[in-house]
Design a protein around this motif. Structure first.
Motif, PDB file in Angstrom:
ATOM      1  N   ILE A 119       0.858  -1.190   0.000  1.00 21.78           N
ATOM      2  CA  ILE A 119       0.000   0.000   0.000  1.00 21.78           C
ATOM      3  C   ILE A 119       0.888   1.231   0.000  1.00 21.78           C
ATOM      4  N   PRO A 120       0.852   2.057  -1.053  1.00 23.57           N
ATOM      5  CA  PRO A 120       1.754   3.208  -1.131  1.00 23.57           C
ATOM      6  C   PRO A 120       1.443   4.249  -0.064  1.00 23.57           C
ATOM      7  N   VAL A 121       2.487   4.914   0.409  1.00 22.25           N
ATOM      8  CA  VAL A 121       2.313   5.983   1.402  1.00 22.25           C
ATOM      9  C   VAL A 121       2.865   7.314   0.900  1.00 22.25           C
ATOM     10  N   GLY A 122       3.506   7.303  -0.271  1.00 22.08           N
ATOM     11  CA  GLY A 122       4.061   8.524  -0.834  1.00 22.08           C
ATOM     12  C   GLY A 122       5.160   8.200  -1.829  1.00 22.08           C
ATOM     13  N   GLU A 123       4.952   8.571  -3.099  1.00 25.43           N
ATOM     14  CA  GLU A 123       5.911   8.234  -4.138  1.00 25.43           C
ATOM     15  C   GLU A 123       6.497   9.489  -4.765  1.00 25.43           C
ATOM     16  N   ALA A 124       7.803   9.465  -5.024  1.00 29.57           N
ATOM     17  CA  ALA A 124       8.508  10.626  -5.568  1.00 29.57           C
ATOM     18  C   ALA A 124       8.025  10.947  -6.977  1.00 29.57           C
TER      19      ALA A 124
ATOM     20  N   ASP B 123      -1.164  10.928  -7.453  1.00 28.08           N
ATOM     21  CA  ASP B 123      -1.815   9.625  -7.596  1.00 28.08           C
ATOM     22  C   ASP B 123      -0.745   8.559  -7.761  1.00 28.08           C
ATOM     23  N   PRO B 124      -0.612   7.654  -6.801  1.00 19.72           N
ATOM     24  CA  PRO B 124      -1.435   7.541  -5.589  1.00 19.72           C
ATOM     25  C   PRO B 124      -1.139   8.661  -4.599  1.00 19.72           C
ATOM     26  N   ARG B 125      -2.192   9.137  -3.981  1.00 24.09           N
ATOM     27  CA  ARG B 125      -2.069  10.236  -3.033  1.00 24.09           C
ATOM     28  C   ARG B 125      -1.276   9.798  -1.804  1.00 24.09           C
ATOM     29  N   PRO B 126      -0.324  10.625  -1.338  1.00 21.60           N
ATOM     30  CA  PRO B 126       0.411  10.271  -0.120  1.00 21.60           C
ATOM     31  C   PRO B 126      -0.524  10.122   1.081  1.00 21.60           C
ATOM     32  N   VAL B 127      -0.168   9.216   1.969  1.00 16.76           N
ATOM     33  CA  VAL B 127      -0.916   9.054   3.214  1.00 16.76           C
ATOM     34  C   VAL B 127      -0.371  10.070   4.215  1.00 16.76           C
ATOM     35  N   LEU B 128      -1.228  10.958   4.665  1.00 21.92           N
ATOM     36  CA  LEU B 128      -0.815  12.011   5.586  1.00 21.92           C
ATOM     37  C   LEU B 128      -1.041  11.588   7.029  1.00 21.92           C
ATOM     38  N   GLY B 129      -0.342  12.247   7.926  1.00 23.84           N
ATOM     39  CA  GLY B 129      -0.552  12.003   9.339  1.00 23.84           C
ATOM     40  C   GLY B 129       0.153  10.768   9.846  1.00 23.84           C
ATOM     41  N   VAL B 130      -0.366  10.233  10.933  1.00 21.72           N
ATOM     42  CA  VAL B 130       0.326   9.199  11.689  1.00 21.72           C
ATOM     43  C   VAL B 130       0.255   7.834  10.990  1.00 21.72           C
ATOM     44  N   LEU B 131       1.441   7.217  10.828  1.00 23.23           N
ATOM     45  CA  LEU B 131       1.554   5.893  10.216  1.00 23.23           C
ATOM     46  C   LEU B 131       2.026   4.835  11.205  1.00 23.23           C
ATOM     47  N   GLY B 132       2.534   5.278  12.347  1.00 23.08           N
ATOM     48  CA  GLY B 132       3.059   4.359  13.341  1.00 23.08           C
ATOM     49  C   GLY B 132       3.408   5.123  14.605  1.00 23.08           C
ATOM     50  N   VAL B 133       4.020   4.427  15.555  1.00 23.61           N
ATOM     51  CA  VAL B 133       4.353   5.053  16.830  1.00 23.61           C
ATOM     52  C   VAL B 133       5.671   4.475  17.341  1.00 23.61           C
ATOM     53  N   LEU B 134       6.512   5.338  17.890  1.00 19.41           N
ATOM     54  CA  LEU B 134       7.771   4.913  18.484  1.00 19.41           C
ATOM     55  C   LEU B 134       7.546   4.384  19.894  1.00 19.41           C
ATOM     56  N   LEU B 135       8.534   3.645  20.393  1.00 20.91           N
ATOM     57  CA  LEU B 135       8.431   3.110  21.751  1.00 20.91           C
ATOM     58  C   LEU B 135       8.309   4.208  22.795  1.00 20.91           C
ATOM     59  N   ASN B 136       8.812   5.397  22.489  1.00 21.20           N
ATOM     60  CA  ASN B 136       8.723   6.506  23.439  1.00 21.20           C
ATOM     61  C   ASN B 136       7.396   7.254  23.356  1.00 21.20           C
ATOM     62  N   GLY B 137       6.458   6.751  22.550  1.00 25.16           N
ATOM     63  CA  GLY B 137       5.129   7.348  22.463  1.00 25.16           C
ATOM     64  C   GLY B 137       4.977   8.440  21.434  1.00 25.16           C
ATOM     65  N   VAL B 138       6.037   8.734  20.679  1.00 25.31           N
ATOM     66  CA  VAL B 138       5.987   9.793  19.667  1.00 25.31           C
ATOM     67  C   VAL B 138       5.406   9.248  18.373  1.00 25.31           C
ATOM     68  N   ASN B 139       4.538  10.025  17.741  1.00 24.84           N
ATOM     69  CA  ASN B 139       3.925   9.640  16.478  1.00 24.84           C
ATOM     70  C   ASN B 139       4.962   9.589  15.361  1.00 24.84           C
ATOM     71  N   ILE B 140       4.840   8.579  14.506  1.00 24.93           N
ATOM     72  CA  ILE B 140       5.630   8.508  13.274  1.00 24.93           C
ATOM     73  C   ILE B 140       4.727   8.934  12.121  1.00 24.93           C
ATOM     74  N   TYR B 141       5.077  10.034  11.474  1.00 30.06           N
ATOM     75  CA  TYR B 141       4.348  10.474  10.281  1.00 30.06           C
ATOM     76  C   TYR B 141       5.090   9.991   9.037  1.00 30.06           C
ATOM     77  N   GLY B 142       4.405  10.021   7.905  1.00 25.73           N
ATOM     78  CA  GLY B 142       5.000   9.595   6.658  1.00 25.73           C
ATOM     79  C   GLY B 142       5.762  10.701   5.972  1.00 25.73           C
ATOM     80  N   VAL B 143       6.137  10.430   4.726  1.00 19.59           N
ATOM     81  CA  VAL B 143       6.982  11.352   3.977  1.00 19.59           C
ATOM     82  C   VAL B 143       6.203  12.533   3.417  1.00 19.59           C
ATOM     83  N   GLY B 144       4.893  12.418   3.276  1.00 18.35           N
ATOM     84  CA  GLY B 144       4.110  13.427   2.585  1.00 18.35           C
ATOM     85  C   GLY B 144       3.677  14.585   3.453  1.00 18.35           C
ATOM     86  N   SER B 145       3.619  15.746   2.819  1.00 17.07           N
ATOM     87  CA  SER B 145       3.106  16.955   3.454  1.00 17.07           C
ATOM     88  C   SER B 145       2.452  17.809   2.377  1.00 17.07           C
ATOM     89  N   PRO B 146       1.374  18.512   2.693  1.00 14.62           N
ATOM     90  CA  PRO B 146       0.737  19.348   1.669  1.00 14.62           C
ATOM     91  C   PRO B 146       1.653  20.483   1.235  1.00 14.62           C
TER      92      PRO B 146
END
Length: 320
Positions: free
Chosen positions: A94-99, A112-135
């Motif tokens: 499932i694509p999350v952001g292509e150059a 197209d495919p549209r990048p997935v924005l926002g949180v994609l995962g979480v680190l052990l320290n509780g910090v959100n992992i975002y993807g490569v895309g930004s508007p």
């Protein structure tokens, strides 16, 4: 006279719309993340099907400073991570952001495919992992200003705004990272409250992506940089006594910065506005309601098309 009243009303409406542009995040009273210890606690529990990670989404280290105007807000959320990841049945990933291409020294991503924005995962320290895309639009030209697409590489476009651990807050107050640039060595891991690698051994687990697969540091077995990662940034080998598919942060730290795609089906409840479309790849898309979530974290701005419509109406009325 009637035409003047109509035009005046339209101008007033435009002013209202302009006034509704997103403002820098400010937290409700008492909900701003603390910048000094003691920090939040991250709770990790499991049942038969899921790993549950409860976090306040705050940075768990001293005095993080970033140079964007948003405040990091304390908002408790519980993420659900599948213990037995499932693969999409209609695609390999499932694509999350292509150059796409570079423009004005910024890497733009495909619409197209549209990048997935926002949180994609979480680190052990509780910090959100975002993807490569930004508007686009936050210092990067959008199509109406000559930009080739609506999305850009977040690290390139926002990298000057992050703190010592590579994090900053989004317009909705969600603290997050887009890469491991702040914690890709021993000093960074220690200061960012993440496990430190042992020389000559496989990198430590640093967190989980929302498809259920773990994400590790940059080194594979025997402390060697892996040369067999797939397009998502993962591979399978014996790990902790079992054959396990898992991701690695890229080495060197570069695009796509975290993962290139999801190998499994992400848990929709963790970011429903962005993950709801996974059914097109053969994922069920079913989930129960989450108790919160990082959301897509993207500031929603008024586009030029809104102003164009109003201006066209005003010119039409004045002309006739």
């Amino acid at each position: 006279m009637e035409r003047v009243i109509i035009v005046t009303g339209l101008i007033f409406m435009v002013c209202l719309v302009v006034g509704q542009r997103p403002r820098p995040a400010s937290c409700s009273a008492g909900n701003t993340c603390t910048m000094q210890a003691p920090y939040h606690n991250v709770t990790i529990t499991t049942d038969a099907n899921y790993r549950y990670i409860t976090t306040t989404q705050c940075p768990p280290y001293d005095n993080p400073q970033w140079s964007n105007p948003n405040s990091a807000c304390r908002t408790e959320v519980t993420y659900r991570i599948p213990l037995s990841p499932t693969r999409p049945t209609m695609a390999d990933s499932i694509p999350v952001g292509e150059a796409l291409q570079r423009h004005d020294d910024i890497l733009y991503l495909k619409n197209d495919p549209r990048p997935v924005l926002g949180v994609l995962g979480v680190l052990l320290n509780g910090v959100n992992i975002y993807g490569v895309g930004s508007p686009c639009g936050f210092g990067a030209s959008c199509p109406n200003d000559g930009g080739p697409s609506n999305y850009v590489d977040a690290v390139e476009s926002e990298g000057h705004t992050v703190d010592q651990c590579g994090g900053h807050a989004s317009p909705n107050g969600a603290y997050h990272v887009h890469s491991n640039l702040g914690f890709n060595d021993t000093d960074g891991r220690q200061s960012c409250q993440l496990p430190v690698d042992v020389a000559g051994e496989h990198s430590q687990l640093l967190g989980w992506m929302f498809d259920g697969y773990g994400i590790y540091g940059q080194l594979s077995l025997n402390g060697v940089v892996p040369d067999d990662l797939d397009e998502c940034g993962g591979h399978t080998h014996l790990l902790d006594g079992a054959m396990v598919y898992h991701y690695h942060f890229p080495y060197p730290s570069q695009f796509p910065w975290v993962v290139g795609c999801f190998r499994g089906c992400p848990e929709v409840s963790n970011n429903p506005s962005e993950f709801s479309g996974v059914t097109q790849y053969g994922c069920t898309g079913n989930s129960s309601t989450n108790t919160g979530g990082g959301g897509n974290g993207a500031g929603v701005s008024v586009t030029a098309s809104v102003y164009t419509v109003f201006l066209g109406i005003v010119i039409y009325l004045l002309h006739f």
